[in-house]
Structure formats: C-alpha cells, structure tokens
Motif scaffolding. Structure first.
Motif, mmCIF file in Angstrom:
data_model
loop_
_atom_site.group_PDB
_atom_site.id
_atom_site.type_symbol
_atom_site.label_atom_id
_atom_site.label_comp_id
_atom_site.label_asym_id
_atom_site.label_seq_id
_atom_site.Cartn_x
_atom_site.Cartn_y
_atom_site.Cartn_z
ATOM 1 N N SER A 183 11.320 -6.430 -13.462
ATOM 2 C CA SER A 183 12.185 -5.934 -12.397
ATOM 3 C C SER A 183 13.197 -4.935 -12.937
ATOM 4 C CB SER A 183 12.910 -7.112 -11.725
ATOM 5 O OG SER A 183 13.826 -6.643 -10.760
ATOM 6 N N GLU A 184 13.758 -5.265 -14.092
ATOM 7 C CA GLU A 184 14.739 -4.362 -14.706
ATOM 8 C C GLU A 184 14.078 -3.088 -15.208
ATOM 9 O OE1 GLU A 184 18.036 -4.324 -18.365
ATOM 10 O OE2 GLU A 184 16.911 -6.148 -17.893
ATOM 11 N N ALA A 185 12.931 -3.226 -15.879
ATOM 12 C CA ALA A 185 12.253 -2.058 -16.440
ATOM 13 C C ALA A 185 11.790 -1.084 -15.369
ATOM 14 C CB ALA A 185 11.067 -2.509 -17.283
ATOM 15 N N LEU A 186 11.337 -1.616 -14.250
ATOM 16 C CA LEU A 186 10.801 -0.780 -13.174
ATOM 17 C C LEU A 186 11.830 -0.436 -12.112
ATOM 18 C CD1 LEU A 186 7.376 -2.615 -12.769
ATOM 19 C CD2 LEU A 186 7.771 -0.398 -13.856
ATOM 20 N N GLU A 187 13.038 -1.013 -12.257
ATOM 21 C CA GLU A 187 14.108 -0.795 -11.272
ATOM 22 C C GLU A 187 13.611 -1.128 -9.867
ATOM 23 O OE1 GLU A 187 15.410 3.216 -11.858
ATOM 24 O OE2 GLU A 187 16.445 2.748 -13.727
ATOM 25 N N THR A 188 12.954 -2.287 -9.773
ATOM 26 C CA THR A 188 12.368 -2.750 -8.516
ATOM 27 C C THR A 188 12.826 -4.185 -8.262
ATOM 28 O OG1 THR A 188 10.401 -1.396 -8.910
ATOM 29 C CG2 THR A 188 10.200 -3.159 -7.276
ATOM 30 N N PRO A 189 13.230 -4.503 -7.053
ATOM 31 C CA PRO A 189 13.653 -5.880 -6.757
ATOM 32 C C PRO A 189 12.534 -6.882 -7.028
ATOM 33 C CG PRO A 189 14.273 -4.392 -4.977
ATOM 34 C CD PRO A 189 13.383 -3.608 -5.892
ATOM 35 N N LYS A 190 12.920 -8.060 -7.477
ATOM 36 C CA LYS A 190 11.925 -9.100 -7.751
ATOM 37 C C LYS A 190 11.106 -9.418 -6.507
ATOM 38 C CE LYS A 190 14.872 -11.418 -11.171
ATOM 39 N NZ LYS A 190 15.578 -12.678 -11.490
ATOM 40 N N SER A 191 11.762 -9.445 -5.352
ATOM 41 C CA SER A 191 11.067 -9.787 -4.112
ATOM 42 C C SER A 191 9.980 -8.776 -3.778
ATOM 43 C CB SER A 191 12.068 -9.877 -2.958
ATOM 44 O OG SER A 191 12.788 -8.649 -2.829
ATOM 45 N N THR A 192 10.182 -7.511 -4.142
ATOM 46 C CA THR A 192 9.170 -6.477 -3.910
ATOM 47 C C THR A 192 8.071 -6.570 -4.950
ATOM 48 O OG1 THR A 192 10.839 -5.001 -2.967
ATOM 49 C CG2 THR A 192 8.789 -3.983 -3.725
ATOM 50 N N SER B 62 0.839 -1.188 0.000
ATOM 51 C CA SER B 62 0.000 0.000 0.000
ATOM 52 C C SER B 62 0.875 1.238 0.000
ATOM 53 C CB SER B 62 -0.924 0.005 1.231
ATOM 54 O OG SER B 62 -0.153 0.034 2.412
ATOM 55 N N GLY B 63 0.241 2.392 -0.116
ATOM 56 C CA GLY B 63 0.995 3.631 -0.088
ATOM 57 C C GLY B 63 1.356 4.125 -1.477
ATOM 58 N N PRO B 64 1.922 5.347 -1.551
ATOM 59 C CA PRO B 64 2.222 5.971 -2.841
ATOM 60 C C PRO B 64 3.163 5.153 -3.715
ATOM 61 C CG PRO B 64 2.362 7.577 -1.068
ATOM 62 C CD PRO B 64 2.216 6.237 -0.417
ATOM 63 N N ARG B 65 4.190 4.540 -3.119
ATOM 64 C CA ARG B 65 5.139 3.788 -3.928
ATOM 65 C C ARG B 65 4.486 2.571 -4.570
ATOM 66 N NH1 ARG B 65 10.957 3.758 -0.694
ATOM 67 N NH2 ARG B 65 11.265 6.012 -0.668
ATOM 68 N N ALA B 66 3.622 1.927 -3.832
ATOM 69 C CA ALA B 66 2.928 0.762 -4.384
ATOM 70 C C ALA B 66 2.030 1.184 -5.541
ATOM 71 C CB ALA B 66 2.111 0.069 -3.300
ATOM 72 N N MET B 67 1.354 2.327 -5.394
ATOM 73 C CA MET B 67 0.512 2.826 -6.474
ATOM 74 C C MET B 67 1.343 3.143 -7.710
ATOM 75 S SD MET B 67 -2.473 3.531 -7.571
ATOM 76 C CE MET B 67 -3.495 3.634 -6.098
ATOM 77 N N GLN B 68 2.491 3.790 -7.516
ATOM 78 C CA GLN B 68 3.384 4.096 -8.630
ATOM 79 C C GLN B 68 3.870 2.811 -9.298
ATOM 80 O OE1 GLN B 68 6.422 6.460 -6.781
ATOM 81 N NE2 GLN B 68 5.214 8.347 -6.842
ATOM 82 N N LEU C 297 1.008 1.444 -11.540
ATOM 83 C CA LEU C 297 0.882 2.243 -12.758
ATOM 84 C C LEU C 297 2.068 2.003 -13.683
ATOM 85 C CD1 LEU C 297 -0.456 5.586 -11.237
ATOM 86 C CD2 LEU C 297 -1.750 3.841 -12.467
ATOM 87 N N GLY C 298 3.248 1.864 -13.090
ATOM 88 C CA GLY C 298 4.426 1.564 -13.891
ATOM 89 C C GLY C 298 4.314 0.222 -14.587
ATOM 90 N N LEU C 299 3.771 -0.763 -13.889
ATOM 91 C CA LEU C 299 3.550 -2.083 -14.494
ATOM 92 C C LEU C 299 2.622 -1.983 -15.702
ATOM 93 C CD1 LEU C 299 3.081 -4.517 -11.468
ATOM 94 C CD2 LEU C 299 4.560 -4.922 -13.444
ATOM 95 N N PHE C 300 1.504 -1.279 -15.533
ATOM 96 C CA PHE C 300 0.558 -1.127 -16.631
ATOM 97 C C PHE C 300 1.227 -0.447 -17.824
ATOM 98 C CE2 PHE C 300 -3.463 -1.065 -13.742
ATOM 99 C CZ PHE C 300 -3.313 -2.431 -13.543
ATOM 100 N N ASP C 301 2.019 0.583 -17.548
ATOM 101 C CA ASP C 301 2.666 1.347 -18.613
ATOM 102 C C ASP C 301 3.655 0.475 -19.386
ATOM 103 O OD1 ASP C 301 2.967 3.751 -20.015
ATOM 104 O OD2 ASP C 301 4.764 4.281 -18.894
ATOM 105 N N VAL C 302 4.464 -0.290 -18.660
ATOM 106 C CA VAL C 302 5.469 -1.145 -19.297
ATOM 107 C C VAL C 302 4.803 -2.263 -20.094
ATOM 108 C CG1 VAL C 302 7.296 -2.823 -18.829
ATOM 109 C CG2 VAL C 302 7.305 -0.611 -17.666
ATOM 110 N N LEU C 303 3.793 -2.893 -19.517
ATOM 111 C CA LEU C 303 3.142 -4.020 -20.195
ATOM 112 C C LEU C 303 2.303 -3.567 -21.389
ATOM 113 C CD1 LEU C 303 2.142 -6.206 -17.121
ATOM 114 C CD2 LEU C 303 3.878 -6.714 -18.852
ATOM 115 N N ALA C 304 1.852 -2.327 -21.369
ATOM 116 C CA ALA C 304 1.108 -1.813 -22.524
ATOM 117 C C ALA C 304 1.978 -1.763 -23.772
ATOM 118 C CB ALA C 304 0.549 -0.427 -22.218
ATOM 119 N N ASP C 305 3.284 -1.646 -23.584
ATOM 120 C CA ASP C 305 4.226 -1.627 -24.705
ATOM 121 C C ASP C 305 4.786 -3.014 -25.015
ATOM 122 O OD1 ASP C 305 4.038 1.108 -25.223
ATOM 123 O OD2 ASP C 305 5.532 1.589 -23.686
ATOM 124 N N ALA C 306 4.296 -4.032 -24.325
ATOM 125 C CA ALA C 306 4.817 -5.387 -24.512
ATOM 126 C C ALA C 306 3.662 -6.382 -24.621
ATOM 127 C CB ALA C 306 5.751 -5.756 -23.355
#
Length: 265
Positions: free
Chosen positions: A45-54, A17-23, A26-35
């Motif tokens: 994980s690489e595209a969003l610069e987010t650890p796989k565990s997160t 939850s929280g702002p980072r989770a929301m971002q 939205l980042g997931l939707f944006d990246v997958l819309a182009d794929a």
C-alpha cells in the motif's frame, strides 16, 4: 455528461478494471520483483500509494490465478507471473524494440542517431542500426561501421558497463592511438572516465575520433539488466556544443525508456 457517465471511471476502478487497475497490477509486479522475500499489504500500500481497501481486491484476484503467492501475511510473485515473464523475455529483440526510440531521438534533435553494440573479439563497437540526419552538414554514419572504444562516446559507454575482467584487460593491453589532438590516450585518465560514465550514464566526446565531429551516447540495458547497446548521437562540434545539455537530457531519457527503466531508476 450524464451522472452515470461521470461515475463510470470510478465504477471501473471499483470493479478492478480500467487503466488504473492495469497500472496497479503492473506496479505490483514491479515492486514484488524487487522483493523476493515478499511484502505485506501495508508495505505494498505504501509502495504503490494505494489504499489497502483498493489494493486487497487486486491481490485476491491475482492470488486466485496464481500470479501471486501468499506466505502468511506476505505476498510474492507467483508461478504464472514467472512463466509470463519468461515468455515476454523470449520475445525480446534489440533492434526492433529500440528502433522507435531512435526515430524519436532523431526527430527531436535533427541529428544522426545510431545503435552501437560491442564486438568483443575486435574490441570495437559496430553500428547495427542508423538514422542519418537530413541536415546538409551532418555526422556521417554507416550501417556496419565500427569505431574504437577509447576515443568515442559509444565506445566509452559500452566499455564502462562491461564486467570488470573485460574492462581491466582492455585498459591493461589495448592500443590507445591518438586519432586527434583531443583523444584520451592515458590509461589512468580513461579508467577515471569509465567510472564517471557508470555514474552519469551519458558520455559526450568532443573531437576525439574526428576533429570537427562530436558524439554522445547512453546505455541501453536488456531484460537481464546487462548492457545490450549504446544509443548514440553525432553532430558537428559547434552544433552539438551549442545545445549539449539539452541533447544529453534527450538521449538519457530515451535510452532509459528503451531499457524499460523509470526516471531515476
């Protein structure tokens, strides 16, 4: 702040939850819309610069609600994501969405700002929204005022982003009257300028339609990726030229934001 208060943002992120989770969503939707073929956990994980565990907990939650669909190790947008996108797109309306960006541009620059759309039948642009400068000497705009495509910044931008057939027909048959000594009337030169507009996305016109006035414009794209309008700024020639680079940066940024595009996108 207490220890528990200092830890709360981390707890929110851990619980999804929280702002980072929301971002992140939205980042997931944006990246997958182009794929459309899907992306793996490692790719996301690489595209969003987010650890796989997160990222994995977010993916699981979105899969459970059908916002994502899984095909083996690949993730794609799911049916509920497309349904949401369709509902959002149906609520899109040009003028109400862009009006706030126009006000911001007018406030930042102190110049007259207009929103121009193409009249395809007349082959001219028309102002559908304006904000006039409060300065005593200013570029005068009127709601409903139209202008030529070949001799204005807004006209160049709208024409440059039209389909090839419309642009080619215009360049072949349209009248290109000289409104001032600086008006572009050569068809080959105009074609080259339109190519430049498509690369730069900002065009500045100095004294081409009115000798002592200048304008600049940048494209606003709709949710379908097609040009919807031109965000336009007008000013006396000397005042615009004195800070041309800064004004071009301002109008480019706000037109990009009004189009829902990231910097460099």
């Amino acid at each position: 702040a207490s220890v528990s208060e200092r830890r709360r943002p981390r707890d929110e992120e851990r619980e999804g939850s929280g702002p980072r989770a929301m971002q992140r969503v939205l980042g997931l939707f944006d990246v997958l819309a182009d794929a459309p073929d899907g992306l793996s956990l490692a790719d996301l994980s690489e595209a969003l610069e987010t650890p796989k565990s997160t990222l994995i907990s977010t993916l699981k939650a979105l899969l459970a609600d059908d916002f994502l669909a899984a095909d083996g190790a690949l993730y794609r947008l799911g049916p509920r994501a497309f349904r949401l996108a369709a509902r959002i797109s149906s609520a899109w309306s040009l003028t109400p969405i862009v009006r706030g960006y126009m006000r911001e541009l007018a406030k930042r620059t102190g110049e007259s700002v207009g929103l121009a759309v193409l009249d395809r039948e007349m082959r001219r642009f028309v102002y559908v929204e304006i904000i006039e400068s409060a300065q005593p000497v200013r570029y005068a705009m009127r709601l409903g005022m139209s202008g030529p495509l070949h001799a204005t910044a807004a006209g160049r931008v709208l024409l440059a982003h039209q389909p090839d057939a419309f642009r080619d027909a215009f360049l072949k048959s349209a009248d290109l009257p000289a409104l001032t000594a600086h008006t572009t009337t050569d068809r080959a030169a105009l074609r080259a300028q339109l190519d430049e507009v498509r690369r730069a996305d900002v065009w500045t016109s100095i004294g081409e339609s009115i000798a002592d006035s200048a304008g600049m414009a940048a494209p606003i794209f709709g949710p379908d990726g097609e040009i919807a309008a031109a965000l336009s700024l007008g000013a006396p020639v000397e005042r615009l030229q004195a800070r041309q680079a800064a004004l071009e940066a301002e109008i480019a940024e706000l037109a990009r934001r009004a189009s829902g595009r990231l910097a460099g996108g």
